[in-house]
Design a protein around this motif. Structure first.
Motif, PDB file in Angstrom:
ATOM      1  N   GLU A 954       0.003  -3.522  41.179  1.00 55.87           N
ATOM      2  CA  GLU A 954      -0.969  -3.850  42.222  1.00 55.87           C
ATOM      3  C   GLU A 954      -2.280  -3.094  42.060  1.00 55.87           C
ATOM      4  O   GLU A 954      -3.346  -3.594  42.430  1.00 55.87           O
ATOM      5  N   GLU A 955      -2.222  -1.883  41.498  1.00 57.71           N
ATOM      6  CA  GLU A 955      -3.450  -1.107  41.337  1.00 57.71           C
ATOM      7  C   GLU A 955      -4.401  -1.734  40.331  1.00 57.71           C
ATOM      8  O   GLU A 955      -5.596  -1.374  40.282  1.00 57.71           O
ATOM      9  N   GLU A 956      -3.916  -2.662  39.522  1.00 57.96           N
ATOM     10  CA  GLU A 956      -4.772  -3.343  38.546  1.00 57.96           C
ATOM     11  C   GLU A 956      -5.493  -4.530  39.163  1.00 57.96           C
ATOM     12  O   GLU A 956      -6.428  -5.060  38.559  1.00 57.96           O
ATOM     13  N   THR A 957      -5.106  -4.945  40.340  1.00 63.27           N
ATOM     14  CA  THR A 957      -5.735  -6.085  41.001  1.00 63.27           C
ATOM     15  C   THR A 957      -7.200  -5.785  41.287  1.00 63.27           C
ATOM     16  O   THR A 957      -7.547  -4.727  41.805  1.00 63.27           O
ATOM     17  N   GLY A 958      -8.048  -6.733  40.933  1.00 67.19           N
ATOM     18  CA  GLY A 958      -9.481  -6.575  41.146  1.00 67.19           C
ATOM     19  C   GLY A 958     -10.205  -5.895  40.011  1.00 67.19           C
ATOM     20  O   GLY A 958     -11.438  -5.888  39.974  1.00 67.19           O
ATOM     21  N   ARG A 959      -9.457  -5.317  39.057  1.00 70.02           N
ATOM     22  CA  ARG A 959     -10.085  -4.625  37.928  1.00 70.02           C
ATOM     23  C   ARG A 959     -10.407  -5.606  36.809  1.00 70.02           C
ATOM     24  O   ARG A 959      -9.834  -6.694  36.719  1.00 70.02           O
ATOM     25  N   PHE A 960     -11.316  -5.207  35.970  1.00 75.14           N
ATOM     26  CA  PHE A 960     -11.696  -6.016  34.822  1.00 75.14           C
ATOM     27  C   PHE A 960     -10.606  -5.909  33.763  1.00 75.14           C
ATOM     28  O   PHE A 960     -10.053  -4.828  33.517  1.00 75.14           O
ATOM     29  N   LEU A 961     -10.266  -7.047  33.115  1.00 76.99           N
ATOM     30  CA  LEU A 961      -9.182  -7.060  32.143  1.00 76.99           C
ATOM     31  C   LEU A 961      -9.426  -6.063  31.015  1.00 76.99           C
ATOM     32  O   LEU A 961      -8.489  -5.425  30.514  1.00 76.99           O
ATOM     33  N   GLY A 962     -10.689  -5.918  30.608  1.00 79.03           N
ATOM     34  CA  GLY A 962     -11.000  -4.990  29.518  1.00 79.03           C
ATOM     35  C   GLY A 962     -10.666  -3.556  29.849  1.00 79.03           C
ATOM     36  O   GLY A 962     -10.397  -2.751  28.952  1.00 79.03           O
ATOM     37  N   GLU A 963     -10.673  -3.203  31.134  1.00 78.58           N
ATOM     38  CA  GLU A 963     -10.289  -1.857  31.538  1.00 78.58           C
ATOM     39  C   GLU A 963      -8.779  -1.668  31.469  1.00 78.58           C
ATOM     40  O   GLU A 963      -8.296  -0.566  31.240  1.00 78.58           O
ATOM     41  N   ASP A 965      -6.558  -3.706  29.481  1.00 77.00           N
ATOM     42  CA  ASP A 965      -6.110  -3.866  28.096  1.00 77.00           C
ATOM     43  C   ASP A 965      -7.295  -4.322  27.254  1.00 77.00           C
ATOM     44  O   ASP A 965      -7.597  -5.512  27.156  1.00 77.00           O
ATOM     45  N   GLY A 966      -7.954  -3.359  26.664  1.00 77.30           N
ATOM     46  CA  GLY A 966      -9.163  -3.653  25.888  1.00 77.30           C
ATOM     47  C   GLY A 966      -8.895  -4.498  24.665  1.00 77.30           C
ATOM     48  O   GLY A 966      -9.755  -5.291  24.247  1.00 77.30           O
ATOM     49  N   SER A 967      -7.707  -4.348  24.041  1.00 70.21           N
ATOM     50  CA  SER A 967      -7.422  -5.100  22.821  1.00 70.21           C
ATOM     51  C   SER A 967      -7.373  -6.591  23.090  1.00 70.21           C
ATOM     52  O   SER A 967      -7.854  -7.408  22.298  1.00 70.21           O
ATOM     53  N   VAL A 968      -6.801  -6.968  24.216  1.00 70.03           N
ATOM     54  CA  VAL A 968      -6.718  -8.383  24.559  1.00 70.03           C
ATOM     55  C   VAL A 968      -8.116  -8.939  24.848  1.00 70.03           C
ATOM     56  O   VAL A 968      -8.480 -10.022  24.395  1.00 70.03           O
ATOM     57  N   MET A 969      -8.900  -8.190  25.622  1.00 71.14           N
ATOM     58  CA  MET A 969     -10.241  -8.669  25.953  1.00 71.14           C
ATOM     59  C   MET A 969     -11.095  -8.800  24.708  1.00 71.14           C
ATOM     60  O   MET A 969     -11.875  -9.755  24.564  1.00 71.14           O
ATOM     61  N   THR A 970     -10.945  -7.864  23.779  1.00 69.95           N
ATOM     62  CA  THR A 970     -11.691  -7.947  22.525  1.00 69.95           C
ATOM     63  C   THR A 970     -11.315  -9.213  21.766  1.00 69.95           C
ATOM     64  O   THR A 970     -12.177  -9.914  21.216  1.00 69.95           O
ATOM     65  N   GLN A 971     -10.020  -9.513  21.730  1.00 72.10           N
ATOM     66  CA  GLN A 971      -9.577 -10.716  21.041  1.00 72.10           C
ATOM     67  C   GLN A 971     -10.107 -11.974  21.732  1.00 72.10           C
ATOM     68  O   GLN A 971     -10.506 -12.933  21.070  1.00 72.10           O
ATOM     69  N   LEU A 972     -10.118 -11.982  23.046  1.00 74.13           N
ATOM     70  CA  LEU A 972     -10.651 -13.129  23.779  1.00 74.13           C
ATOM     71  C   LEU A 972     -12.135 -13.329  23.483  1.00 74.13           C
ATOM     72  O   LEU A 972     -12.612 -14.465  23.388  1.00 74.13           O
ATOM     73  N   LEU A 973     -12.856 -12.236  23.318  1.00 70.58           N
ATOM     74  CA  LEU A 973     -14.268 -12.336  22.941  1.00 70.58           C
ATOM     75  C   LEU A 973     -14.408 -12.878  21.526  1.00 70.58           C
ATOM     76  O   LEU A 973     -15.258 -13.735  21.255  1.00 70.58           O
TER      77      LEU A 973
END
Length: 1101
Positions: A954-963, A965-973
Motif C-alpha cells: 500500500e505504501e507504493e500507491t501513488g508513487r511513480f513506477l520508476g521509484e 522499480d527503475g529497471s522496469v521503467m527503463t525498459q518501458l522507456l
C-alpha cells in the motif's frame, strides 16, 4: 522542485525470474520456485484477459455511477438550440485591457481633490524611448543574476489627454478606470498640501492623536494610556478580515522615532484633514483597499485604522520612508556609482559601517535605477568584474549579488580617490550621451574615512560647471580630520555631506540623499504618478493569510506650498493606495478563456506582475514564506517555451499583437504534462508600465457555446442545494455595496434573478450560461438519487460520490455513502483548491479530461497537505469530458466523474487478476492457477503517467513506477511504451549545501590550532586599539554605546536554508498507439519478463 531520478535497479539473487505483465497492469514475479521454462508458458492471453476484464468492469462502473452517457445525451439534445462562437483573442485582450485601465484609473482618482487642484500643477511626460539593451540575462548557479537593459518607461509618467491611436481607442474602458483612479489620488494630494499650507508649525504644539500601536491599551489603573484612547475596530471582509475602523485613520510611528516629537505632532495634526478624503474616496469607490500617507518625518497615516502589533521584541521596525513606493514617488530614476575606500585605514569597525552604508543605499534603489560599485585603494577594483565599465539594473537579484560581494571585501593599501572618480565620471557621461540608464538623475556616492589628494582637476574636467553628476560623500568613523575636504567635494558638486560614526547613524544619514534628489521635482511641483512592482507587505498584517497577498501600489508625492519654503523644495511625504492584483485578474473573466486559458500581467522591465503559474511562496518546514525573488520572476521564466523571447520582447516594448507556441504544461504539481498549442494575444495598458496577455488553447479553448433558457426555468434548477457555482468567479459584483459583501456568488445571482436585489451588477453572459447549464444538468440529480436508493448499504462497488462541472463554473455532486464514511471530505471544497474552479484554473479533473475524447475516463490519486506533510488520498478520481458539436465546431461543455474508494478498488483488482479454479493446468508446469495475490507475484495498476494506482504494498500507491522499480521503467522507456518529457522550473527553491571544513586540516601541522588562535587574537587586539576610545571610559554612556556598536558590528547575516534555483525534471507519458508489448530485463543472476496489453482504458495493468 528537485529533479526526480529513477532509483537503482533491485537485484534478485539465485536462479529465478520476475515476470511482468504490462497492460496498464504490470505484474512481476520474484524468486518463483519454478523454472524459467515453466514461467515462460504463462500465456499473454491471460494478461489480456485480466486487463480487459478489469478494465471493462471499471469502465462500466464509472460510466454507470457518473451518468456520463446521460449528461452527454442531454447536451446532445440541446445542440439545435445553441451556437458555438470562436473567440477573437485580439478583441478579447483589448476588451480586458480597457476594463483593467478603468479600474486602475479609479485608484489614481483617490488622490485628487475634484475640481480644486488645477490640472496645471500636474506633470505629465510621455514614455521615454528605450535605449538598446545592455545585457539580457547572466545566470549564476544557484541564484540567477539578471543584468538587463533600461526600463521601457522611466519613470511611469501618466499621459493625459490620451492620444487617438487605435490601441488607446480600443482600451477606452482602461482610460476611464485610470482617470477615476487619478481623481482619488489627486484628492489626497490636494487635501494634504492645503492642510499643511494653512498650518503654522509650533515647537510647543500638543496634540493627542490615535497611535496605532497604543490604541485601546489600558494602564494598571484602568485608564487609556497616552496616545492610546478608545478606537473602535470591527472585522471587515474587504480588508482581509482584519479588525478596522472605516471611519478614521490612525498613525504608526517607528520605534526609532519619538512619537511626541514636535515634527510628528504638527504633522499628525494637519494630516487629520485626510480622514474626510479617505472616507469619501472609499464611499465613492468601495473597491479601494488601503489608503495612506507616509510623512517625510517618519509617521505613517493608514486608512482604515488598525491595531498595529509590534514584533516579538516589542519593536516597530516598519518605516514608511524605506518602502519602495515611498522612495520611487519621492525621487526620480537615478544612475548611481558607489565608490568605496578599501585602503588600510578602513579596517575594522569603519569597514563594517561602510559595508552597512552600501547595503542601505542599495535598499533605496529599485528596478528603474541603475548602479555599479567600485572599490578603490591604490588601484580601482570592480566588485563584480563582469560589470566593468557599465551600469546594471538595480533589481532585487543584482542588489543582493552586490551585497554578497561587498561583504567579502578586505581593506588594504593606500586610498587614491582620483582614479575612482575618473572611472565613475566616464561611465556616467557615456550613459548620459548614449541615452542609456535611467535618463534622469546621476550621482556618485563616495564612502571614505578621508580624502587628501588633489581632486579639483577631476571635477573641472568631467563635472563643472553644469554639475550634471551630484556627488554625495559619507565620512566614516569618529575621526573628523578630513571632514572639510570630504564636505568640500559634496558641496561643490550639488551633493550632500554626512558623517557616520556608528552603525546606528547609517539609516537616517543615507536617507538624506533622497531629499536632495527630490528637490528639483518638489520645486517644480511635479506630481508624478508611480506604479510599483508586485510585492507583499506583511508589515501591515497580523497573520500569514492576510499578509501573503500580491499587490501593486500607486503613489504620488506631496509638497509644501508655503511661499517661505517653496524655494527650498520641502517634501512633505507620499500618498498611496494598494491595488490587490487578484482584483485586476478578475477583470479577465475565467469562463471566456477556456479550460486551459489564462491571463497574465507583466511590467515594462519584463517581470511578472500576476500569472496563474507564479509561485511567490514556499514552505520551510511548517512555515509559509515569500521567496526572496518572488517579485523579480521574469516572463521568460514562466513562459519558458518562449526560447527566442519573442513574447517577452514584444510585451516589454509595449506592443499589441499575437503569436502561437507549442507548449508543455505541467499539472498536478509537475507530475503530469499536457501538450497544447497556445495562442498568445497581448497589448499594453496605456498610462501604466504594465502589459496584458491572454492565452487561449487551440481547438476547444477558442470555442465558446451559448444557449438560452428562461429565467424562471433556470432559476428553479439553480436554487437546488446540491448545486454550487465558482465563488471566486464574478457572476455578480458583491464587493462594492457593504450589504452585498457577505453574499456568496450563488446567493447574489439568485437575488438578482428573482428581482429581490435588481441593483446588483452582474455579468449577463455568464449568468445566462450558468442558467443554461443548470437546466441541462438538472436530470442527473434524479439519476444519481435513483442509484443511491437502489444500492446496498455497504455499496460493494466502492463508488463514494459522483460530480460534474460545467464551463460556466457550475458544480453538482451526488453521494452514495454517508458523510461519515466518505474517504475524502476535502474534495470539491476550498480545502482542496485543485478540485474546484478558482480564479486561476479549472479543476484538475476537468483539465485532464478535456484533453481526451468524450467518454474516455482518466484516473489519478491526489495528494493533500496535512499537518505540513503530503498525504495520499484514500480515493481514486476518474473523470471524462462532455462535448457539444455544432456546424462541425466542437466545444467542451462539461466534465463528469466519480470518486472510488481505493480499498474497494483493490479488492476488485485482486478478484479480476486471478485464474479461475477450473483453469486447465494439464500443460502447465509449476503453480496453476496463478493470482496477483500470490506471494511470488507483484502486480501494479498504473495511470497513463506511470503513477501506481494499486500495488500489493500500500505504501507504493501513488508513487511513480520508476521509484519502485527503475529497471522496469527503463525498459518501458526503451520499448517506447512511455516517453520522457523534460520540464523546467525556474521558480524552484533548493536547499543550500552546508560548507564543511576538512576534518584533516588541523593535522597538516601540529601548530595549526595555536597559529590560528594567535592570528585571531592579534587581529582583534589591533582593531580594539585602533577603534576603542579610551577617553570614553570616563563616560559610562559612551561605554554602553561602544558595546552596542560592537554587538551590531559582529552580527552575522542570517542565511536561509533554501535559495532560488533552476531545476530540470522529467515527466512521463504513455504512447497509446502501442497496444501490446513484451520484453525482458536482465538483473544479474535473474531475468524479468514483461508483458503489456492495453484495452483502451486510461489505466494499465
Amino acid at each position: 522542485m528537485e529533479k526526480r531520478m529513477l532509483p537503482h535497479l533491485r537485484w534478485c539473487f539465485g536462479n529465478c525470474l520476475r515476470l511482468y505483465f504490462t497492460l496498464w497492469i504490470i505484474l512481476s514475479s520474484c524468486c518463483l520456485p519454478y523454472s524459467v521454462k515453466a514461467q515462460s508458458r504463462i500465456p499473454t492471453e491471460t494478461v489480456q484477459l485480466w486487463a480487459s476484464g478489469f478494465g471493462g468492469e471499471l469502465n462500466s462502473l464509472v460510466t454507470k455511477y457518473s451518468g456520463s452517457l446521460l449528461l452527454q445525451k442531454k447536451y446532445k439534445d440541446v445542440e439545435p438550440f445553441i451556437r458555438i462562437e470562436e473567440v477573437d483573442g485580439v478583441e478579447l485582450v483589448l476588451q480586458f485591457g480597457e476594463k483593467m485601465k478603468e479600474m486602475l484609473g479609479r485608484k489614481v482618482e483617490a488622490v485628487k481633490r475634484q475640481n480644486q487642484l488645477p490640472w496645471g500643477l500636474l506633470h505629465y511626460r510621455p514614455p521615454l524611448q528605450a535605449p538598446p539593451i545592455l545585457f539580457r540575462t547572466a545566470r549564476m548557479n544557484p541564484r540567477r543574476i539578471k543584468v538587463k537593459g533600461p526600463p521601457r518607461m522611466a519613470p511611469f509618467w501618466l499621459q493625459l489627454p490620451p492620444h487617438n491611436s487605435p490601441s488607446q481607442i480600443l482600451t477606452h474602458q482602461w482610460v476611464q478606470l485610470m482617470v477615476r483612479l487619478l481623481d482619488h489620488y489627486l484628492r489626497l494630494v490636494d487635501a494634504a498640501e492645503e492642510a499643511d499650507l494653512y498650518h503654522k508649525y509650533d515647537m510647543d504644539f500638543e496634540f493627542e492623536y490615535y497611535n496605532s500601536v497604543l490604541i485601546n491599551e489600558i494602564d494598571e489603573n484602568g485608564n487609556y494610556v497616552e496616545l492610546g484612547n478608545e478606537f473602535i475596530l470591527e472585522v471587515n471582509e474587504h480588508f482581509n478580515d482584519l479588525p478596522v475602523n472605516t471611519s478614521l485613520s490612525n498613525i504608526q510611528v517607528p520605534t526609532n522615532v519619538y512619537n511626541k516629537d514636535p515634527a510628528i505632532l504638527n504633522g499628525a495634526y494637519w494630516s487629520e484633514a485626510l480622514n474626510t478624503v479617505f472616507y469619501e474616496n472609499f464611499m465613492q469607490d468601495p473597491t479601494l483597499t488601503w489608503q495612506y500617507f507616509g510623512s517625510s518625518t517618519g509617521f505613517f497615516r493608514l486608512y482604515p485604522g488598525i491595531k498595529w502589533m509590534p514584533d516579538g521584541n516589542g519593536v516597530i521596525s516598519f518605516d514608511c520612508r524605506n518602502r519602495g513606493w515611498y522612495i520611487q514617488a519621492a525621487t526620480s530614476p537615478k544612475d548611481i556609482i558607489i565608490l568605496l575606500d578599501i585602503s588600510g585605514s578602513m579596517k575594522g569597525l569603519r569597514m563594517t559601517i561602510a559595508k552597512h552604508t552600501i547595503n542601505t543605499i542599495l535598499d533605496t534603489l529599485g528596478e528603474n535605477d541603475f548602479v555599479n560599485i567600485i572599490a578603490y585603494s591604490d588601484y580601482i577594483h570592480y566588485v563584480e568584474p563582469c560589470f566593468k565599465g557599465t551600469l546594471v539594473q538595480a533589481d532585487r537579484d543584482n542588489r543582493e549579488h552586490f551585497k554578497l560581494l561587498v561583504d567579502k571585501l578586505n581593506a588594504k593599501g593606500t586610498g587614491v580617490v582620483n582614479k575612482a572618480l575618473v572611472e565613475a565620471f566616464i561611465i556616467l557621461n557615456k550613459f548620459n550621451e548614449t541615452g542609456q540608464g535611467s535618463l534622469c538623475n546621476q550621482a556618485i556616492m563616495l564612502i571614505t574615512d578621508g580624502a587628501v589628494e588633489e581632486y579639483e582637476s577631476v571635477f573641472e574636467q568631467y563635472n563643472w560647471p553644469d554639475c550634471k553628476v551630484r556627488v554625495f560623500t559619507y565620512l566614516i568613523g569618529r575621526e573628523v580630520t578630513f571632514a572639510d575636504y570630504v564636505k568640500w567635494i559634496a558641496c561643490n558638486n550639488k551633493g550632500y555631506y554626512t558623517h557616520i560614526s556608528t552603525l546606528a547613524d547609517v539609516q537616517e544619514n543615507v536617507m538624506e540623499y533622497l531629499h536632495v534628489l527630490s528637490r528639483p521635482m518638489v520645486i517644480n511641483h511635479d506630481h508624478d504618478i508611480i506604479w510599483t512592482e508586485a510585492y507583499m507587505d506583511n508589515a501591515l498584517f497580523q497573520s500569514p493569510a492576510q499578509s501573503l497577498l500580491l499587490m501593486t501600489t500607486v503613489a504620488m508625492p506631496v509638497f509644501s506650498r508655503k511661499n517661505e519654503t517653496r524655494a527650498h523644495g520641502i517634501l512633505l511625504g507620499v500618498v498611496g493606495s494598494d491595488v490587490p492584483l487578484k482584483e485586476l485578474l478578475k477583470l479577465a473573466p475565467r469562463y471566456k478563456l477556456g479550460v486551459h486559458g489564462y491571463a497574465f500581467l507583466n511590467t515594462n522591465n519584463g517581470y511578472i506582475l500576476a500569472h496563474p503559474d507564479l509561485r511567490p511562496l514556499y514552505k520551510d518546514g511548517k512555515k509559509i514564506k515569500p521567496k526572496p525573488n518572488y517579485n523579480s520572476v521574469d516572463v521568460s521564466e514562466v513562459e519558458w517555451e518562449d526560447t527566442e523571447e519573442i513574447l517577452r520582447t514584444a510585451m516589454v516594448n509595449g506592443e499589441t499583437g499575437s503569436m502561437s507556441m507549442n507548449v508543455k504544461v505541467p499539472v498536478d504539481q509537475g507530475k503530469r504534462v499536457l501538450f497544447l498549442t497556445n495562442d498568445y494575444f497581448y497589448t499594453h495598458i496605456d498610462d501604466t508600465p504594465f502589459s496584458l496577455c491572454i492565452v487561449l488553447t487551440r481547438g476547444h479553448g477558442e470555442s465558446l457555446f451559448i444557449g438560452n433558457v428562461s429565467v424562471e426555468e433556470g432559476l428553479h434548477d439553480l436554487v437546488q442545494p446540491d448545486l454550487t457555482i465558482a465563488n471566486e468567479w464574478i457572476y455578480c459584483v458583491t464587493d462594492i455595496d457593504p450589504a452585498h459583501r457577505k453574499l456568496t456568488q450563488k446567493q447574489a445571482v439568485i437575488r438578482y434573478l428573482s428581482g429581490e436585489d435588481p441593483d446588483l451588477e452582474c455579468d449577463q453572459e455568464l449568468v445566462q450560461e450558468v442558467l443554461f447549464d443548470a437546466v441541462v444538468t438538472a436530470p442527473i440529480e434524479a439519476y444519481w438519487t435513483a442509484i443511491a436508493m437502489n444500492i446496498s448499504e455497504g455499496n460493494e462497488d466502492g463508488i463514494e460520490m459522483a460530480f460534474l462541472g460545467t464551463r460556466a463554473g457550475l458544480m453538482r455532486s451526488g453521494f452514495f455513502v454517508g458523510k461519515e464514511r466518505r474517504s475524502n471530505k476535502k474534495f470539491l471544497t476550498t480545502q482542496d483548491k485543485h478540485s474546484i474552479f478558482t480564479m486561476d484554473n479549472f479543476p484538475l479533473w476537468y483539465r485532464r479530461a478535456a484533453e481526451h475524447p468524450a467518454g474516455h475516463f482518466v484516473y489519478y490519486i491526489a495528494f493533500q497537505e496535512d499537518m505540513g506533510k503530503k498525504v495520499r488520498s484514500k480515493t481514486v478520481t476518474a473523470s471524462t469530458a462532455v462535448s457539444v458539436t455544432v456546424s462541425k465546431k466542437m466545444a467542451i461543455a462539461a466534465a463528469v466523474g466519480v470518486q472510488i474508494n481505493l480499498s474497494v478498488l483493490r479488492q476488485k483488482f485482486w478478484m479480476a487478476t486471478r485464474q479461475p479454479n477450473d483453469t486447465d493446468c494439464s500443460n502447465i508446469e509449476g503453480k496453476c492457477p496463478i493470482s496477483c495475490e500470490d506471494d511470488a507475484l507483484n502486480c501494479y495498476l498504473m495511470d497513463n503517467n506511470g503513477f501506481i494506482l494499486i500495488s500489493k504494498k500500500e505504501e507504493e500507491t501513488g508513487r511513480f513506477l520508476g521509484e519502485v522499480d527503475g529497471s522496469v521503467m527503463t525498459q518501458l522507456l526503451n520499448m517506447g511504451i512511455f516517453n520522457e518529457v523534460k520540464l523546467y522550473d525556474y521558480q524552484a527553491m533548493c536547499k543550500e549545501p552546508t560548507n564543511h571544513h576538512s576534518g584533516s586540516q588541523p593535522m597538516l601541522s601540529p601548530f595549526y590550532i595555536f597559529l590560528a588562535a594567535l592570528k585571531w587574537f592579534l587581529s582583534n587586539l589591533f582593531i580594539f586599539l585602533v577603534e576603542f576610545n579610551f577617553c570614553g571610559l570616563w563616560n559610562m554612556e559612551n561605554l554602553v554605546n561602544a558595546k552596542t556598536v560592537f554587538h551590531f558590528g559582529h552580527k552575522h547575516r542570517k542565511v536561509e536554508p533554501y535559495q532560488p534555483c533552476n531545476t530540470e525534471y522529467p515527466a512521463f507519458t504513455y504512447d497509446n498507439t502501442i497496444k501490446e508489448a513484451n520484453g525482458f530485463v536482465e538483473c544479474g543472476d535473474c531475468q524479468k519478463k514483461m508483458q503489456r496489453s492495453v484495452e483502451g482504458h486510461q489505466v494499465s495493468l
